[in-house]
Write a protein that holds these residues in place. Structure first.
Motif, PDB file in Angstrom:
ATOM      1  N   LEU A   1       0.705  -1.263   0.022  1.00  0.00           N
ATOM      2  CA  LEU A   1       0.007   0.043  -0.083  1.00  0.00           C
ATOM      3  C   LEU A   1       0.798   1.318  -0.105  1.00  0.00           C
ATOM      4  O   LEU A   1       0.619   2.196  -0.686  1.00  0.00           O
ATOM      5  N   SER A   2       1.886   0.996   0.622  1.00  0.00           N
ATOM      6  CA  SER A   2       2.808   2.342   0.759  1.00  0.00           C
ATOM      7  C   SER A   2       3.500   2.789  -0.605  1.00  0.00           C
ATOM      8  O   SER A   2       3.856   4.070  -1.016  1.00  0.00           O
ATOM      9  N   LEU A   3       3.381   2.009  -1.596  1.00  0.00           N
ATOM     10  CA  LEU A   3       3.830   2.437  -2.982  1.00  0.00           C
ATOM     11  C   LEU A   3       2.467   2.571  -3.720  1.00  0.00           C
ATOM     12  O   LEU A   3       2.716   3.064  -5.257  1.00  0.00           O
ATOM     13  N   MET A   4       1.382   2.521  -3.542  1.00  0.00           N
ATOM     14  CA  MET A   4      -0.075   2.885  -4.175  1.00  0.00           C
ATOM     15  C   MET A   4      -0.420   4.308  -3.919  1.00  0.00           C
ATOM     16  O   MET A   4       0.152   4.810  -3.064  1.00  0.00           O
ATOM     17  N   PRO A   5      -1.062   4.932  -4.979  1.00  0.00           N
ATOM     18  CA  PRO A   5      -1.448   6.102  -4.772  1.00  0.00           C
ATOM     19  C   PRO A   5      -2.453   6.450  -3.901  1.00  0.00           C
ATOM     20  O   PRO A   5      -3.106   5.193  -3.192  1.00  0.00           O
ATOM     21  N   GLU A   6      -2.468   7.668  -3.175  1.00  0.00           N
ATOM     22  CA  GLU A   6      -3.732   7.824  -2.112  1.00  0.00           C
ATOM     23  C   GLU A   6      -4.884   7.587  -2.640  1.00  0.00           C
ATOM     24  O   GLU A   6      -5.344   7.714  -3.839  1.00  0.00           O
ATOM     25  N   GLY A   7      -5.697   7.133  -1.672  1.00  0.00           N
ATOM     26  CA  GLY A   7      -7.160   6.483  -2.011  1.00  0.00           C
ATOM     27  C   GLY A   7      -7.308   5.057  -2.396  1.00  0.00           C
ATOM     28  O   GLY A   7      -8.226   4.422  -2.536  1.00  0.00           O
ATOM     29  N   ALA A   8      -6.000   4.410  -2.905  1.00  0.00           N
ATOM     30  CA  ALA A   8      -6.034   2.932  -3.153  1.00  0.00           C
ATOM     31  C   ALA A   8      -6.149   2.055  -1.725  1.00  0.00           C
ATOM     32  O   ALA A   8      -5.925   2.634  -0.667  1.00  0.00           O
ATOM     33  N   GLU A   9      -6.560   0.910  -2.029  1.00  0.00           N
ATOM     34  CA  GLU A   9      -6.742  -0.161  -0.921  1.00  0.00           C
ATOM     35  C   GLU A   9      -6.048  -1.366  -1.531  1.00  0.00           C
ATOM     36  O   GLU A   9      -5.765  -1.466  -2.605  1.00  0.00           O
ATOM     37  N   VAL A  10      -5.547  -2.191  -0.432  1.00  0.00           N
ATOM     38  CA  VAL A  10      -4.997  -3.604  -1.052  1.00  0.00           C
ATOM     39  C   VAL A  10      -5.314  -4.617  -0.263  1.00  0.00           C
ATOM     40  O   VAL A  10      -6.109  -4.589   0.858  1.00  0.00           O
ATOM     41  N   MET A  11      -5.547  -5.803  -1.029  1.00  0.00           N
ATOM     42  CA  MET A  11      -5.768  -7.139  -0.395  1.00  0.00           C
ATOM     43  C   MET A  11      -4.836  -8.108  -0.582  1.00  0.00           C
ATOM     44  O   MET A  11      -4.111  -8.097  -1.882  1.00  0.00           O
ATOM     45  N   THR A  12      -4.665  -9.290   0.177  1.00  0.00           N
ATOM     46  CA  THR A  12      -4.055 -10.243  -0.104  1.00  0.00           C
ATOM     47  C   THR A  12      -4.765 -11.401  -0.946  1.00  0.00           C
ATOM     48  O   THR A  12      -5.753 -11.642  -0.702  1.00  0.00           O
ATOM     49  N   VAL A  13      -3.853 -11.541  -2.146  1.00  0.00           N
ATOM     50  CA  VAL A  13      -4.272 -12.750  -3.077  1.00  0.00           C
ATOM     51  C   VAL A  13      -3.724 -13.801  -2.666  1.00  0.00           C
ATOM     52  O   VAL A  13      -4.431 -14.863  -2.685  1.00  0.00           O
ATOM     53  N   GLU A  14      -2.615 -14.170  -2.340  1.00  0.00           N
ATOM     54  CA  GLU A  14      -2.202 -15.495  -1.589  1.00  0.00           C
ATOM     55  C   GLU A  14      -0.896 -15.071  -0.796  1.00  0.00           C
ATOM     56  O   GLU A  14      -0.048 -14.105  -0.928  1.00  0.00           O
ATOM     57  N   MET A  15      -0.853 -16.106   0.377  1.00  0.00           N
ATOM     58  CA  MET A  15       0.357 -15.690   1.150  1.00  0.00           C
ATOM     59  C   MET A  15       0.908 -16.952   1.780  1.00  0.00           C
ATOM     60  O   MET A  15       0.208 -17.952   2.207  1.00  0.00           O
ATOM     61  N   LYS A  16       2.377 -17.271   1.719  1.00  0.00           N
ATOM     62  CA  LYS A  16       3.048 -18.606   2.099  1.00  0.00           C
ATOM     63  C   LYS A  16       3.976 -18.463   3.182  1.00  0.00           C
ATOM     64  O   LYS A  16       4.491 -17.191   3.184  1.00  0.00           O
ATOM     65  N   ILE A  17       3.736 -19.206   4.020  1.00  0.00           N
ATOM     66  CA  ILE A  17       4.706 -19.161   5.280  1.00  0.00           C
ATOM     67  C   ILE A  17       5.541 -20.013   5.636  1.00  0.00           C
ATOM     68  O   ILE A  17       5.192 -21.400   5.364  1.00  0.00           O
ATOM     69  N   ASN A  18       6.835 -19.845   5.844  1.00  0.00           N
ATOM     70  CA  ASN A  18       7.706 -20.893   6.257  1.00  0.00           C
ATOM     71  C   ASN A  18       7.999 -20.613   7.996  1.00  0.00           C
ATOM     72  O   ASN A  18       8.452 -19.516   7.938  1.00  0.00           O
ATOM     73  N   LEU A  19       7.817 -21.474   8.646  1.00  0.00           N
ATOM     74  CA  LEU A  19       8.039 -21.494  10.097  1.00  0.00           C
ATOM     75  C   LEU A  19       9.476 -22.384  10.402  1.00  0.00           C
ATOM     76  O   LEU A  19       9.556 -23.337   9.958  1.00  0.00           O
ATOM     77  N   MET A  20      10.281 -21.485  10.715  1.00  0.00           N
ATOM     78  CA  MET A  20      11.781 -22.125  10.842  1.00  0.00           C
ATOM     79  C   MET A  20      12.351 -22.253  12.321  1.00  0.00           C
ATOM     80  O   MET A  20      13.323 -23.059  12.374  1.00  0.00           O
ATOM     81  N   SER A  21      11.555 -21.513  13.236  1.00  0.00           N
ATOM     82  CA  SER A  21      11.937 -21.781  14.630  1.00  0.00           C
ATOM     83  C   SER A  21      10.962 -21.370  15.352  1.00  0.00           C
ATOM     84  O   SER A  21      10.162 -20.734  15.273  1.00  0.00           O
ATOM     85  N   PRO A  22      10.770 -22.266  16.659  1.00  0.00           N
ATOM     86  CA  PRO A  22       9.528 -21.435  17.800  1.00  0.00           C
ATOM     87  C   PRO A  22       9.687 -20.205  18.034  1.00  0.00           C
ATOM     88  O   PRO A  22      11.002 -19.504  18.238  1.00  0.00           O
TER      89      PRO A  22
END
Length: 136
Positions: free
Chosen positions: A68-89
């Protein structure tokens, strides 16, 4: 506080999930956002470490606000997909999610996040996220 910082903070302040987790916006620069959250007794998994849901939640928001910080004022953003790698507790006092834009496109933005568990001056890399954001 500059206009970008104020715009991102105003949006962040409307996220009740971040309020529930005790998360705060630590820094905002074009293409990069850092969010922190305490590892509270209410967000632990059964082994006593911070739940992956905490890392994912603040990581997803750090990624989204980086985009969102790179989008013009008035824009909104949503997640399309997100992957997580958990590496340590996630053991420590707090988690720090450092989000950044990898590729800023007009239709989609590729983002990444490093999540760290911190205690005092000690930090441990506990998770990495990569995903795609879309302007809406």
């Amino acid at each position: 506080m500059n206009d970008l910082d104020a715009r991102i903070r105003a949006s962040f302040d409307r996220q009740t999930m971040m309020q529930t987790l005790g998360a705060s916006l630590a820094s905002v620069t074009p293409g990069q956002v850092t969010i922190t959250a305490p590892i509270l007794p209410t967000v632990l998994q059964q082994h006593g470490a911070g739940h992956a849901g905490l890392a994912f939640s603040i990581g997803d928001s750090a990624a989204g606000y980086s985009a969102l910080s790179l989008m013009p004022e008035g824009a909104e953003v949503m997640t399309v997909e997100m992957k997580i790698n958990l590496m340590s507790p996630a053991i420590g006092e707090r988690l720090v999610a450092e989000g950044r834009v990898i590729r800023p496109g007009r239709r989609i933005m590729v983002v990444a996040v490093d999540v760290w568990a911190e205690t005092g001056d000690t930090r441990k890399h506990v998770a990495m996220l990569q995903g795609t954001m879309i302007p809406v």
